[in-house]
Design a protein around this motif. Sequence first.
Motif, mmCIF file in Angstrom:
data_model
loop_
_atom_site.group_PDB
_atom_site.id
_atom_site.type_symbol
_atom_site.label_atom_id
_atom_site.label_comp_id
_atom_site.label_asym_id
_atom_site.label_seq_id
_atom_site.Cartn_x
_atom_site.Cartn_y
_atom_site.Cartn_z
ATOM 1 N N GLY A 1 43.045 32.913 34.296
ATOM 2 C CA GLY A 1 42.560 34.303 34.338
ATOM 3 C C GLY A 1 43.657 35.297 34.656
ATOM 4 O O GLY A 1 44.603 34.990 35.381
ATOM 5 N N GLY B 1 24.051 35.289 35.532
ATOM 6 C CA GLY B 1 23.636 34.155 36.368
ATOM 7 C C GLY B 1 24.450 32.902 36.148
ATOM 8 O O GLY B 1 25.612 32.947 35.738
ATOM 9 N N SER B 2 23.783 31.779 36.390
ATOM 10 C CA SER B 2 24.510 30.504 36.436
ATOM 11 C C SER B 2 23.985 29.481 35.446
ATOM 12 O O SER B 2 24.423 28.331 35.456
ATOM 13 N N ASN C 1 28.988 25.721 45.437
ATOM 14 C CA ASN C 1 27.946 26.341 44.601
ATOM 15 C C ASN C 1 27.191 25.290 43.816
ATOM 16 O O ASN C 1 27.770 24.303 43.372
ATOM 17 N N THR D 1 40.643 36.369 36.793
ATOM 18 C CA THR D 1 40.576 35.222 37.715
ATOM 19 C C THR D 1 39.303 35.281 38.554
ATOM 20 O O THR D 1 38.814 36.372 38.894
ATOM 21 N N ALA D 2 38.748 34.125 38.808
ATOM 22 C CA ALA D 2 37.542 33.946 39.626
ATOM 23 C C ALA D 2 36.283 34.554 39.007
ATOM 24 O O ALA D 2 35.282 34.749 39.697
ATOM 25 N N ASN E 1 41.031 32.943 44.237
ATOM 26 C CA ASN E 1 40.194 31.797 43.886
ATOM 27 C C ASN E 1 40.755 30.540 44.555
ATOM 28 O O ASN E 1 41.951 30.264 44.448
ATOM 29 N N SER F 1 42.084 27.835 41.546
ATOM 30 C CA SER F 1 42.400 28.661 40.385
ATOM 31 C C SER F 1 43.200 27.865 39.353
ATOM 32 O O SER F 1 44.153 27.164 39.695
ATOM 33 N N SER F 2 42.781 27.955 38.079
ATOM 34 C CA SER F 2 43.547 27.296 37.008
ATOM 35 C C SER F 2 44.840 28.066 36.836
ATOM 36 O O SER F 2 44.806 29.271 36.545
ATOM 37 N N LYS G 1 35.265 31.271 34.405
ATOM 38 C CA LYS G 1 35.623 30.589 33.144
ATOM 39 C C LYS G 1 35.470 29.073 33.283
ATOM 40 O O LYS G 1 34.865 28.414 32.445
ATOM 41 N N THR G 2 36.051 28.553 34.381
ATOM 42 C CA THR G 2 35.975 27.102 34.573
ATOM 43 C C THR G 2 34.527 26.681 34.830
ATOM 44 O O THR G 2 34.113 25.593 34.428
ATOM 45 N N PHE G 3 33.770 27.569 35.462
ATOM 46 C CA PHE G 3 32.358 27.295 35.696
ATOM 47 C C PHE G 3 31.634 27.123 34.355
ATOM 48 O O PHE G 3 30.726 26.299 34.222
#
Length: 596
Positions: A285, A61-62, A128, A99-100, A224, A227-228, A103-105
């Motif tokens: 990622g 989840g989040s 989101n 990726t996506a 993404n 994307s980083s 991680k950044t989340f």
Amino acid sequence: MAPIKSSSKRHGENVQVTVRCRPPNQNEYGSCWDVQPSKIVSTDHRLKKQHEFQFDHVLYGSDNEILYAKSISNLINQAMEGYNGTSAIVTTVFAYGQTASGKTFVSNLTCHTMFSLLKWPVIVDHGNEIEPGVIPRSVDNVFDFIKKACRLEFLLRVSYLEIYNETIKDLLNPSNDNLKIHQDKIRGVYVTPLTEEVVTSPEDVLRIIERGEANRHISSTDYNLHSSRSHTLFQMVIESRERSSTSTSLASHRRTLTSTGYGHHAARSKEVVRISQLNLIDLAGSEKAASDQDRRKEGSYINKSLLTLGTVISKLTDSNAGKSPSHIPYRDSKLTRILQTALSGLAKVAVICTISPSNLEESLNTLKFASRVKRITTHAKNDEVMDDKALLQKYRTEIVELKSKLQSTAELLQKEKESALIAERRDHDQQMKLMRNTRNAMKERIDHLTRLILTSSSVVNNDLASATATLQQQLHDIQNGLPSPPADSERKHSNASGLASTGGGSGSTRQQQETVELRKLLLKATRESNEKDQRILALEEQLGQQTAINAQLETELSVTKAELELTKQLQAKEGGNENKSLPPSVSQRKQQLVWR
Ligand SMILES: Nc1ncnc2c1ncn2[C@@H]1O[C@H](COP(=O)(O)OP(=O)(O)OP(=O)(O)O)[C@@H](O)[C@H]1O
């Protein structure tokens, strides 16, 4: 600069690993994973066998709050206080995943949400709803800790860098885009020259992160939207020491400076500055080849460094498992080189691995990586550093020195002020004296000059003054019963009138006579003066009348001249005799003028 004292204790423990599977996005359907509190099991029948992994925590989840509370919070508190309550450590937290995958989340460094994050609302990020992530929560935790730690004092400094295409860039000073990695016994592996900023509030930190984020490489990819494209390392150095040693009095400072050494434990422990390091890493990622050329190039650098990270982790796991130690290729990528201190076991490490619910192959790779990392044992090194690199110590020393300088400067200033006042007063007195003398001189000069200029009134005044002086003298003599000498005026008057002084008459009679004589003289002088004034007035009046007559005559003369001229012209025309033709008025006027 050599450290004055450093002590190390080692406590072996495994890296703490948390796995989080994010909810499916609009393009994904269902999940290939069964998530349990500390276990994750594959449910996809495409796999030949079922995979099951155990970790410290497995989440779905989040909810970043739960993730932070379970995996990170404890670690940050340990970094702040030193675990076992005695010392400080290096703490590294990093997020790993394809990726996506989120991680950044997890770390939540999105700059435009930073300031609102401090107030803990639900944020909308790229469509989101999200909550604050690890970085803002850690920052908040650090300052909360400081608020409660009454017996300690702290100094915090932060830096922020990124590894992009295998070059290291200072995100707080982007022109510094080719930083180097160095290593020494005291600091371990470090990047230089890296901007470090001292921070005093959570807002300070988030403002700095926001500045850094603006310089970070983020692009839209096939996978993404944001994307980083680089790995980032946000580092906070936490210096702390006992508050009892913060006494900044001059006396205690002198004691410290003259102390012969730090052998005495109590004295030494008071001076110990503990340095903790908190590394929060957001990795780019791993990804399949992208359609865009630039993204492909970035992707290959990202994949290569992540592959090196995987190799390093594998080798470390082997050596931890008792297999013969082999070369660990930390230097094969900038990422592993920077993480060397953390991965070689000299840190407390927490890894958060993120997986997408529907991407089976990539998620399986991430989970295998996570389980390898889990087997690494770290030995957090407790650093008690008395090093003049510790800013806290440096600043305190400087404060004490400045206070002492301030005190002596204040004393000096006071003395200067006093002597200046004395000198000023002396100068002032001298000036006043000088001015007084000048004024007196000027007054005397005025009197003298005034006396030299004679006017009728001054003469009369002089006479009156001398007469008054004589009278006063005589009055004085009479009152004292002394024979009064004849006054000058009297003598003159007597001589002039042929009267000789008898010298035997009574004083009062003579006095009366003299007074009468003087009065006569005064009256005469006044009369003469009045007469003169009247004469002058009469003459002035006469002069005025004469001037008026002259003016009238002038006018008449010019009229007559004009008439004469006219007559001449008429005569010339008529050719007659001058006298015969003169009008009577002209001849009369001529005669009048001659007469006058
Ligand atoms: N746990 C989660 N709950 C809800 N949405 C999520 C979660 N994790 C990620 N997302 C969303 O998925 C998208 C991709 O996430 P994110 O950018 O964090 O991935 P990433 O792993 O950092 O990717 P990259 O490596 O490309 O930078 C974002 O829109 C993000 O809001």
